[in-house]
Write a protein that holds these residues in place. Structure first.
Motif, PDB file in Angstrom:
ATOM      1  N   THR A 114      77.134  93.166  46.242  1.00 35.66           N
ATOM      2  CA  THR A 114      75.208  93.222  46.526  1.00 35.66           C
ATOM      3  C   THR A 114      74.982  93.235  45.653  1.00 35.66           C
ATOM      4  O   THR A 114      75.387  94.155  44.284  1.00 35.66           O
ATOM      5  N   TYR A 115      73.681  93.339  45.329  1.00 37.11           N
ATOM      6  CA  TYR A 115      73.021  93.407  44.012  1.00 37.11           C
ATOM      7  C   TYR A 115      71.265  92.593  44.527  1.00 37.11           C
ATOM      8  O   TYR A 115      71.424  92.080  45.069  1.00 37.11           O
ATOM      9  N   GLN A 116      70.329  92.931  44.405  1.00 32.54           N
ATOM     10  CA  GLN A 116      68.729  93.210  44.100  1.00 32.54           C
ATOM     11  C   GLN A 116      69.271  91.846  44.638  1.00 32.54           C
ATOM     12  O   GLN A 116      67.468  91.897  46.086  1.00 32.54           O
ATOM     13  N   ASP A 117      69.330  90.810  43.954  1.00 35.47           N
ATOM     14  CA  ASP A 117      68.561  89.486  44.124  1.00 35.47           C
ATOM     15  C   ASP A 117      69.873  88.769  44.926  1.00 35.47           C
ATOM     16  O   ASP A 117      69.366  87.274  45.540  1.00 35.47           O
ATOM     17  N   ALA A 118      70.452  89.362  45.688  1.00 34.12           N
ATOM     18  CA  ALA A 118      71.174  88.896  46.544  1.00 34.12           C
ATOM     19  C   ALA A 118      70.958  88.393  47.724  1.00 34.12           C
ATOM     20  O   ALA A 118      70.017  89.055  47.992  1.00 34.12           O
ATOM     21  N   SER A 119      71.324  87.390  48.147  1.00 27.86           N
ATOM     22  CA  SER A 119      70.356  86.644  49.522  1.00 27.86           C
ATOM     23  C   SER A 119      71.127  87.204  50.853  1.00 27.86           C
ATOM     24  O   SER A 119      72.758  86.654  50.585  1.00 27.86           O
ATOM     25  N   VAL A 120      70.600  87.705  51.809  1.00 29.79           N
ATOM     26  CA  VAL A 120      70.337  88.241  52.690  1.00 29.79           C
ATOM     27  C   VAL A 120      69.537  87.862  53.852  1.00 29.79           C
ATOM     28  O   VAL A 120      69.085  87.296  53.805  1.00 29.79           O
ATOM     29  N   ARG A 121      70.697  88.514  55.416  1.00 28.47           N
ATOM     30  CA  ARG A 121      70.017  87.732  56.353  1.00 28.47           C
ATOM     31  C   ARG A 121      69.788  89.196  56.932  1.00 28.47           C
ATOM     32  O   ARG A 121      70.787  90.010  56.610  1.00 28.47           O
ATOM     33  N   LEU A 122      67.890  89.733  57.397  1.00 30.05           N
ATOM     34  CA  LEU A 122      67.743  90.733  57.784  1.00 30.05           C
ATOM     35  C   LEU A 122      67.023  90.495  58.716  1.00 30.05           C
ATOM     36  O   LEU A 122      66.309  89.795  59.918  1.00 30.05           O
ATOM     37  N   TYR A 123      68.351  91.124  60.412  1.00 27.38           N
ATOM     38  CA  TYR A 123      67.693  90.807  61.278  1.00 27.38           C
ATOM     39  C   TYR A 123      67.907  92.513  62.597  1.00 27.38           C
ATOM     40  O   TYR A 123      68.160  93.484  61.941  1.00 27.38           O
ATOM     41  N   HIS A 124      66.947  91.655  63.734  1.00 26.51           N
ATOM     42  CA  HIS A 124      66.507  93.330  64.613  1.00 26.51           C
ATOM     43  C   HIS A 124      67.569  92.440  66.203  1.00 26.51           C
ATOM     44  O   HIS A 124      68.016  91.690  66.334  1.00 26.51           O
ATOM     45  N   LEU A 125      68.680  93.577  66.010  1.00 25.63           N
ATOM     46  CA  LEU A 125      69.621  93.401  67.778  1.00 25.63           C
ATOM     47  C   LEU A 125      68.946  94.257  68.138  1.00 25.63           C
ATOM     48  O   LEU A 125      68.758  96.153  68.351  1.00 25.63           O
ATOM     49  N   ASP A 126      68.506  94.448  69.680  1.00 25.56           N
ATOM     50  CA  ASP A 126      67.848  94.554  70.627  1.00 25.56           C
ATOM     51  C   ASP A 126      69.017  95.072  71.691  1.00 25.56           C
ATOM     52  O   ASP A 126      69.870  94.544  71.473  1.00 25.56           O
ATOM     53  N   GLY A 127      68.552  95.777  72.307  1.00 28.63           N
ATOM     54  CA  GLY A 127      69.368  97.024  73.127  1.00 28.63           C
ATOM     55  C   GLY A 127      69.495  96.268  75.189  1.00 28.63           C
ATOM     56  O   GLY A 127      69.496  97.931  75.676  1.00 28.63           O
ATOM     57  N   GLY A 128      69.885  95.041  74.696  1.00 25.75           N
ATOM     58  CA  GLY A 128      69.417  94.378  76.181  1.00 25.75           C
ATOM     59  C   GLY A 128      70.837  94.608  76.898  1.00 25.75           C
ATOM     60  O   GLY A 128      71.758  94.714  76.694  1.00 25.75           O
ATOM     61  N   GLU A 150      72.793  93.084  78.725  1.00 24.56           N
ATOM     62  CA  GLU A 150      73.484  91.732  77.882  1.00 24.56           C
ATOM     63  C   GLU A 150      74.157  91.563  76.617  1.00 24.56           C
ATOM     64  O   GLU A 150      74.753  91.309  76.221  1.00 24.56           O
ATOM     65  N   GLY A 151      73.713  93.137  76.149  1.00 27.67           N
ATOM     66  CA  GLY A 151      74.292  93.185  74.434  1.00 27.67           C
ATOM     67  C   GLY A 151      73.577  93.096  74.107  1.00 27.67           C
ATOM     68  O   GLY A 151      73.345  92.929  72.545  1.00 27.67           O
ATOM     69  N   GLY A 152      71.792  92.575  73.987  1.00 26.93           N
ATOM     70  CA  GLY A 152      70.710  91.841  73.505  1.00 26.93           C
ATOM     71  C   GLY A 152      71.139  91.006  72.744  1.00 26.93           C
ATOM     72  O   GLY A 152      71.598  90.902  72.782  1.00 26.93           O
ATOM     73  N   ALA A 153      69.688  90.668  71.964  1.00 25.98           N
ATOM     74  CA  ALA A 153      69.795  89.091  71.277  1.00 25.98           C
ATOM     75  C   ALA A 153      69.680  89.496  69.909  1.00 25.98           C
ATOM     76  O   ALA A 153      68.601  90.521  69.342  1.00 25.98           O
ATOM     77  N   ALA A 154      69.758  88.195  69.006  1.00 23.15           N
ATOM     78  CA  ALA A 154      68.905  88.921  67.423  1.00 23.15           C
ATOM     79  C   ALA A 154      67.955  87.975  66.891  1.00 23.15           C
ATOM     80  O   ALA A 154      68.668  87.072  67.491  1.00 23.15           O
ATOM     81  N   THR A 155      67.011  88.887  66.398  1.00 28.88           N
ATOM     82  CA  THR A 155      66.468  87.875  66.231  1.00 28.88           C
ATOM     83  C   THR A 155      66.081  88.210  64.969  1.00 28.88           C
ATOM     84  O   THR A 155      65.861  89.103  63.320  1.00 28.88           O
ATOM     85  N   THR A 156      66.297  87.198  63.550  1.00 27.86           N
ATOM     86  CA  THR A 156      66.413  87.241  62.469  1.00 27.86           C
ATOM     87  C   THR A 156      64.361  87.460  62.279  1.00 27.86           C
ATOM     88  O   THR A 156      63.473  86.679  62.330  1.00 27.86           O
ATOM     89  N   LEU A 157      64.606  88.487  60.966  1.00 26.88           N
ATOM     90  CA  LEU A 157      63.244  88.645  60.409  1.00 26.88           C
ATOM     91  C   LEU A 157      62.581  88.008  59.129  1.00 26.88           C
ATOM     92  O   LEU A 157      62.160  87.622  59.039  1.00 26.88           O
ATOM     93  N   PHE A 158      63.883  87.921  58.600  1.00 24.48           N
ATOM     94  CA  PHE A 158      64.046  87.279  56.865  1.00 24.48           C
ATOM     95  C   PHE A 158      65.102  86.843  56.180  1.00 24.48           C
ATOM     96  O   PHE A 158      66.350  87.330  56.850  1.00 24.48           O
ATOM     97  N   TYR A 159      65.183  85.714  55.407  1.00 31.71           N
ATOM     98  CA  TYR A 159      66.426  85.411  54.984  1.00 31.71           C
ATOM     99  C   TYR A 159      65.814  85.204  53.423  1.00 31.71           C
ATOM    100  O   TYR A 159      64.812  84.869  53.052  1.00 31.71           O
ATOM    101  N   GLY A 160      66.541  86.182  52.864  1.00 43.96           N
ATOM    102  CA  GLY A 160      66.023  86.113  51.255  1.00 43.96           C
ATOM    103  C   GLY A 160      66.781  86.865  50.345  1.00 43.96           C
ATOM    104  O   GLY A 160      67.673  87.453  50.817  1.00 43.96           O
TER     105      GLY A 160
END
Length: 67
Positions: A4-18, A20-30
């Protein structure tokens, strides 16, 4: 994260603890640097469920932030 490096493209997501195992909500791509900035602005409770995914790995935000 393996590669990885500072300009690497990533997905930032939140995984809630529901019930049924929770759901992933994407907060950011970049760039990793922007994803880290956005993640740092979240509450401590939200940060506990944040993950950053690259092309070849996934890491919990707090593991990356604290290292």
């Amino acid at each position: 994260m393996r590669t990885t490096y500072q300009d690497a493209s990533v997905r930032l997501y939140h995984l809630d603890g529901g019930p049924e195992g929770g759901a992933a909500t994407t907060l950011f791509y970049g760039p990793l640097s922007e994803a880290m900035r956005i993640a740092e602005q979240q509450s401590a409770e939200v940060q506990e469920g944040l993950f950053i995914a690259t092309d070849n790995d996934v890491v919990a935000f707090l593991d990356l932030f604290e290292s």
